[in-house]
Design a protein around this motif. Sequence first.
Motif, short mmCIF file in Angstrom:
data_model
loop_
_atom_site.label_atom_id
_atom_site.label_comp_id
_atom_site.label_asym_id
_atom_site.label_seq_id
_atom_site.Cartn_x
_atom_site.Cartn_y
_atom_site.Cartn_z
N LEU A 259 27.38 10.37 12.72
CA LEU A 259 28.32 10.32 11.61
C LEU A 259 29.76 10.32 12.09
N SER A 260 30.05 11.08 13.14
CA SER A 260 31.42 11.20 13.62
C SER A 260 31.98 9.86 14.09
N GLN A 261 31.10 8.88 14.34
CA GLN A 261 31.56 7.58 14.82
C GLN A 261 32.24 6.74 13.74
N ILE A 262 32.31 7.25 12.50
CA ILE A 262 33.13 6.58 11.50
C ILE A 262 34.57 6.49 11.98
N GLY A 263 34.94 7.38 12.90
CA GLY A 263 36.30 7.36 13.45
C GLY A 263 36.64 6.03 14.07
N TYR A 264 35.68 5.38 14.72
CA TYR A 264 35.94 4.08 15.35
C TYR A 264 36.35 3.06 14.29
N VAL A 265 35.61 3.07 13.18
CA VAL A 265 35.88 2.12 12.10
C VAL A 265 37.23 2.43 11.46
N ILE A 266 37.54 3.72 11.29
CA ILE A 266 38.81 4.11 10.69
C ILE A 266 39.99 3.63 11.53
N VAL A 267 39.90 3.78 12.85
CA VAL A 267 40.98 3.35 13.73
C VAL A 267 41.24 1.86 13.58
N ALA A 268 40.19 1.06 13.72
CA ALA A 268 40.37 -0.39 13.65
C ALA A 268 40.88 -0.84 12.28
N THR A 269 40.24 -0.35 11.22
CA THR A 269 40.64 -0.75 9.88
C THR A 269 42.03 -0.22 9.53
N GLY A 270 42.31 1.02 9.91
CA GLY A 270 43.60 1.62 9.60
C GLY A 270 44.77 0.91 10.26
N LEU A 271 44.61 0.52 11.52
CA LEU A 271 45.68 -0.21 12.20
C LEU A 271 45.90 -1.58 11.57
N MET A 272 44.81 -2.24 11.18
CA MET A 272 44.95 -3.54 10.54
C MET A 272 45.66 -3.42 9.19
N ILE A 273 45.31 -2.39 8.42
CA ILE A 273 45.97 -2.18 7.12
C ILE A 273 47.45 -1.84 7.34
N GLY A 274 47.74 -0.98 8.30
CA GLY A 274 49.12 -0.62 8.59
C GLY A 274 49.97 -1.82 8.95
N TRP A 275 49.39 -2.74 9.74
CA TRP A 275 50.12 -3.95 10.15
C TRP A 275 50.24 -4.95 9.00
N ALA A 276 49.12 -5.19 8.29
CA ALA A 276 49.10 -6.24 7.28
C ALA A 276 49.77 -5.83 5.98
N VAL A 277 49.60 -4.57 5.55
CA VAL A 277 50.10 -4.13 4.25
C VAL A 277 51.47 -3.48 4.34
N PHE A 278 51.66 -2.60 5.35
CA PHE A 278 52.90 -1.84 5.44
C PHE A 278 53.88 -2.39 6.48
N GLY A 279 53.49 -3.44 7.19
CA GLY A 279 54.39 -4.03 8.17
C GLY A 279 54.68 -3.13 9.35
N GLU A 280 53.74 -2.26 9.71
CA GLU A 280 53.96 -1.36 10.84
C GLU A 280 53.77 -2.11 12.15
N ASN A 281 54.67 -1.83 13.10
CA ASN A 281 54.59 -2.46 14.41
C ASN A 281 54.28 -1.40 15.46
N TYR A 282 53.55 -1.79 16.49
CA TYR A 282 53.13 -0.85 17.52
C TYR A 282 53.58 -1.35 18.89
N SER A 283 54.01 -0.41 19.73
CA SER A 283 54.50 -0.75 21.06
C SER A 283 53.35 -1.12 21.98
N ALA A 284 53.72 -1.71 23.13
CA ALA A 284 52.70 -2.10 24.12
C ALA A 284 51.94 -0.89 24.62
N SER A 285 52.62 0.26 24.74
CA SER A 285 51.95 1.46 25.25
C SER A 285 50.86 1.94 24.28
N VAL A 286 51.08 1.71 22.97
CA VAL A 286 50.06 2.09 21.99
C VAL A 286 48.81 1.25 22.17
N PHE A 287 49.00 -0.06 22.39
CA PHE A 287 47.83 -0.93 22.58
C PHE A 287 47.12 -0.59 23.90
N ALA A 288 47.90 -0.22 24.92
CA ALA A 288 47.27 0.21 26.18
C ALA A 288 46.46 1.49 25.95
#
Length: 305
Positions: A259-288
């Motif tokens: 069950l705890s592995q829902i975290g993986y899905v939350i990370v991927a979906t959350g970052l996509m929503i943050g970028w697509a809906v709220f226009g959030e940008n992330y630095s190269a170090s975050v992607f690393a």
Amino acid sequence: MSINSRSGKDTEAMSAELPHKLLPPLLLLAVGSLNAAIISLSKLAISNGVPPLANAFWTSCGAGLALLLIALRKAPSNLGTKIRYGLLAGSVSVALPTALVALVISHIGSGMTSVVYAFPPLLTYLLSLPMGLDRPSFRRFAGIMIGLAGALIIVFPPDGGSVNLWMALAMLIPVSLAWGNIYRTTAWPQGGRPGELAAMVQLGAASLLILPMFFAGQVYLPFADSDIASYALLAQMAVTTVMYVLFFMLQKVGGPVYLSQIGYVIVATGLMIGWAVFGENYSASVFAALGLIAAGLYLANKRKA
């Protein structure tokens, strides 16, 4: 009979039937995606005037009442034990992490808030070892260390930026969630039904948030004005209601570590929503850092052939 033995028997019975093999991963995807949507709706509500603690309270209260109406179709049993379960599980699974999300999301964004959900799988695994819920593995330990290295890059930016104290505070979220994963499994009440227990947990969380909300001066009345904040809050209640029914189904068939592995899905979906809906940008170090987290999670959860 413990939830562990029940969960094991349920899972074995499902795996014996081909159509049911897809149930746990489908639940995992659904719960993770809905959880990421709740985080984004929380940001929308708070950025439009809902105080953080009021947002957490009304989300749990509304979802808890809706779940209770659904659960009351069948008369409850062992009520005292279930109420106690709801209060304890609600404190570590909902009240504390939801309040923390509400406090940090305006400072680090919905995408970065989602990142901390990568860690409950690792922490849940560590907590499960001394309780005999999982077995020790060098591969998993190595994965944990790699994932933690990714977390340190996010909290202590290597590009010369200052320590992100809000991100450090957000790291308390996965600790609380991991304890909740273990407690909900080991303390599952005899005869407890997923919808019924989901209602108890949400209402337990709401009851624990009332006093902090009042003392912090964060009282908010939804729909005093028909605005976007109130509708975002209502959407959180609705999505949380659906998510928690599926969440407890997943808890029962999958156990705490799965069950705890829902975290993986939350990370991927959350970052996509943050970028697509709220226009959030992330630095190269975050992607690393996310690359390290992904590698660590894969290694920690890779099963032998």
